[in-house]
Structure formats: structure tokens, C-alpha cells
Design a protein around this motif. Structure first.
Motif, mmCIF file in Angstrom:
data_model
loop_
_atom_site.group_PDB
_atom_site.id
_atom_site.type_symbol
_atom_site.label_atom_id
_atom_site.label_comp_id
_atom_site.label_asym_id
_atom_site.label_seq_id
_atom_site.Cartn_x
_atom_site.Cartn_y
_atom_site.Cartn_z
ATOM 1 N N ILE A 1 -10.739 40.291 86.488
ATOM 2 C CA ILE A 1 -10.494 39.301 85.430
ATOM 3 C C ILE A 1 -10.959 37.921 85.873
ATOM 4 C CG2 ILE A 1 -8.669 38.088 84.154
ATOM 5 C CD1 ILE A 1 -7.131 40.872 84.312
ATOM 6 N N LEU A 2 -10.534 37.511 87.058
ATOM 7 C CA LEU A 2 -10.858 36.160 87.518
ATOM 8 C C LEU A 2 -12.334 35.976 87.853
ATOM 9 C CD1 LEU A 2 -7.687 35.381 89.659
ATOM 10 C CD2 LEU A 2 -8.231 34.607 87.329
ATOM 11 N N ASN A 3 -13.069 37.078 88.012
ATOM 12 C CA ASN A 3 -14.503 36.993 88.281
ATOM 13 C C ASN A 3 -15.365 37.025 87.021
ATOM 14 O OD1 ASN A 3 -14.419 36.680 91.074
ATOM 15 N ND2 ASN A 3 -14.209 38.883 91.399
ATOM 16 N N VAL A 4 -14.742 37.163 85.849
ATOM 17 C CA VAL A 4 -15.507 37.142 84.603
ATOM 18 C C VAL A 4 -16.096 35.746 84.416
ATOM 19 C CG1 VAL A 4 -15.331 37.241 82.079
ATOM 20 C CG2 VAL A 4 -14.224 38.994 83.473
ATOM 21 N N LYS A 5 -17.393 35.709 84.173
ATOM 22 C CA LYS A 5 -18.100 34.438 83.981
ATOM 23 C C LYS A 5 -17.457 33.652 82.834
ATOM 24 C CE LYS A 5 -22.818 32.778 83.283
ATOM 25 N NZ LYS A 5 -24.189 33.202 82.982
ATOM 26 N N PHE A 6 -17.158 32.412 83.056
ATOM 27 C CA PHE A 6 -16.564 31.467 82.104
ATOM 28 C C PHE A 6 -15.082 31.718 81.808
ATOM 29 C CE2 PHE A 6 -21.120 31.411 80.760
ATOM 30 C CZ PHE A 6 -21.411 30.122 81.172
ATOM 31 N N PHE A 7 -14.466 32.772 82.376
ATOM 32 C CA PHE A 7 -13.048 33.025 82.102
ATOM 33 C C PHE A 7 -12.218 31.859 82.624
ATOM 34 C CE2 PHE A 7 -8.797 34.654 82.870
ATOM 35 C CZ PHE A 7 -8.543 35.376 81.717
ATOM 36 N N ASN A 8 -11.541 31.178 81.728
ATOM 37 C CA ASN A 8 -10.683 30.037 82.040
ATOM 38 C C ASN A 8 -11.456 28.872 82.660
ATOM 39 O OD1 ASN A 8 -8.022 29.041 81.739
ATOM 40 N ND2 ASN A 8 -7.743 29.160 83.948
ATOM 41 N N LYS A 9 -12.722 28.763 82.362
ATOM 42 C CA LYS A 9 -13.553 27.712 82.955
ATOM 43 C C LYS A 9 -13.973 26.638 81.944
ATOM 44 C CE LYS A 9 -14.457 29.874 87.071
ATOM 45 N NZ LYS A 9 -13.561 30.964 86.968
ATOM 46 N N LEU A 10 -13.986 26.957 80.663
ATOM 47 C CA LEU A 10 -14.482 26.008 79.671
ATOM 48 C C LEU A 10 -13.442 24.929 79.387
ATOM 49 C CD1 LEU A 10 -16.279 28.498 77.257
ATOM 50 C CD2 LEU A 10 -17.209 27.259 79.218
ATOM 51 N N THR A 11 -13.907 23.785 78.921
ATOM 52 C CA THR A 11 -13.037 22.643 78.645
ATOM 53 C C THR A 11 -13.143 22.250 77.172
ATOM 54 O OG1 THR A 11 -14.736 20.985 79.088
ATOM 55 C CG2 THR A 11 -13.473 21.794 80.993
ATOM 56 N N HIS A 12 -12.396 21.220 76.809
ATOM 57 C CA HIS A 12 -12.435 20.721 75.425
ATOM 58 C C HIS A 12 -13.857 20.327 75.016
ATOM 59 C CE1 HIS A 12 -8.145 20.824 74.736
ATOM 60 N NE2 HIS A 12 -7.939 20.226 75.900
ATOM 61 N N ALA A 13 -14.645 19.849 75.945
ATOM 62 C CA ALA A 13 -16.026 19.451 75.638
ATOM 63 C C ALA A 13 -16.885 20.643 75.221
ATOM 64 C CB ALA A 13 -16.650 18.753 76.844
ATOM 65 N N ASP A 14 -16.449 21.861 75.544
ATOM 66 C CA ASP A 14 -17.231 23.058 75.229
ATOM 67 C C ASP A 14 -16.918 23.646 73.853
ATOM 68 O OD1 ASP A 14 -18.643 23.195 77.736
ATOM 69 O OD2 ASP A 14 -16.719 23.758 78.628
ATOM 70 N N PHE A 15 -15.853 23.170 73.193
ATOM 71 C CA PHE A 15 -15.521 23.699 71.867
ATOM 72 C C PHE A 15 -16.681 23.467 70.907
ATOM 73 C CE2 PHE A 15 -10.973 22.894 73.159
ATOM 74 C CZ PHE A 15 -10.663 24.236 73.298
ATOM 75 N N GLY A 16 -16.993 24.482 70.128
ATOM 76 C CA GLY A 16 -18.061 24.383 69.146
ATOM 77 C C GLY A 16 -19.458 24.598 69.706
ATOM 78 N N LYS A 17 -19.571 24.823 71.008
ATOM 79 C CA LYS A 17 -20.884 25.071 71.613
ATOM 80 C C LYS A 17 -21.106 26.566 71.763
ATOM 81 C CE LYS A 17 -21.129 20.877 74.404
ATOM 82 N NZ LYS A 17 -21.157 20.355 75.769
#
Length: 170
Positions: free
Chosen positions: A37-53
Motif C-alpha cells: 500500500i505505502l509503495n503505491v505511486k502517489f498514495f497519500n502524496k498529493l496536496t491541495h495544489a494537485d486537486f483538479g489536475k
């Protein structure tokens, strides 16, 4: 074909769905390990700046692009993207099929709370264990959702843009 997995945050079940789709996770309904789970790319890594992208995760074995997007509470984002896609397809004779698949119905309460603590208020020591617990609870549903999404992509010939709400995974 283009696959776009979407939900509120775009960093947990969507990242898991993209990883299943791209065969970066075991292709079965078995429970995932904490490490997987923790090695999934982008899992729990994105921030508010990434919403809508639109976040590109890769190309699947059939040459299809796999993206994710976090839409927050905005229920109009995906229908607006559908209309934009149809407009571009008509204007530029672009006939690539696009499938939007909502992963929100797979999200268990532990993941919602974990996302709030970890991404919302930056308390990872509470949030991350809840996210892992939630991911273990829903990974089988996410796997089935991805398999269903891919099947619809292969068998739906009448529509160029498809929105899957996936309510059967609640």
C-alpha cells in the motif's frame, strides 16, 4: 483509450486503482500488505495544489493511458470534463474513448478519517495507520472496480466518453 480514475482527494483509492490497472499491484482480490500500500505511486502524496489536475500514472499493456484526478466536493468536474472531451473530439475528429471511473464508493470510513488526519491537518502518525487500515479494507473492491472499468472499456462501442459512478461498490 484513456482511463481517468477520480474521487474526492485523488491520492488514495484512485492511486490504488491506477496501480491495479497498470499491474503494479497483485492481480487478485487478496488483502494488500502495508508495504504494498505505502509503495503505491502517489498514495497519500498529493496536496491541495494537485486537486483538479490530471495525474498520469502510466500506459497499460494495451497502450491505454491511465490518469487520476481529485475533484474535491465538485460533482460538476467530471461532467464538465466529459463535455470538454466531446467538444474536442468533434472539433478535431479525435475519436479516443475516455472512461471516467469514480472510486469514491470503495472508500471506507477509516480511509476518510485517515485522509483527513494525514492530508487535511498533517497528522501522519494518526492518519497513515488509518489509511493503511482503510486500504486493506477496500483493496478487493478497488480491484473489482478496475476489472469492471477495463471490461466496460473493451466492450462499450457506442460512446466515446463514459462516466462510471460505480455505486455497486458501496
Amino acid at each position: 483509450m484513456i482511463y481517468i480514475y477520480n474521487d474526492y482527494g485523488g491520492t488514495h483509492t484512485t492511486s490504488m486503482a491506477a496501480a491495479y490497472h497498470l499491474k503494479q499491484l497483485p492481480q487478485s482480490e487478496r488483502k494488500l500488505t502495508t508495504e504494498e500500500i505505502l509503495n503505491v505511486k502517489f498514495f497519500n502524496k498529493l496536496t491541495h495544489a494537485d486537486f483538479g489536475k490530471l495525474i498520469l500514472h502510466g500506459t497499460d499493456e494495451d497502450g491505454n493511458l491511465v490518469y487520476t484526478i481529485g475533484r474535491k466536493k465538485n460533482k460538476l468536474l467530471v461532467p464538465a470534463l466529459k463535455e470538454m472531451s466531446l467538444l474536442l473530439q468533434e472539433k478535431f475528429k479525435f475519436d479516443e474513448k475516455i472512461i471516467f471511473s469514480n472510486t469514491s464508493p470503495t472508500v471506507p470510513p477509516a480511509m476518510t478519517l485517515g485522509g483527513f488526519f494525514s492530508r487535511g491537518i498533517k497528522i501522519d502518525f494518526i492518519g497513515v495507520p488509518l489509511l493503511v487500515k482503510g486500504a486493506k479494507q477496500c483493496c478487493d473492491n478497488v480491484f473489482r472496480l478496475v476489472e469492471n472499468t477495463k471490461e466496460i472499456g473493451k466492450t462499450s462501442f457506442n460512446e466515446n466518453v463514459i462516466i462510471l459512478e460505480n455505486e455497486m461498490y458501496k
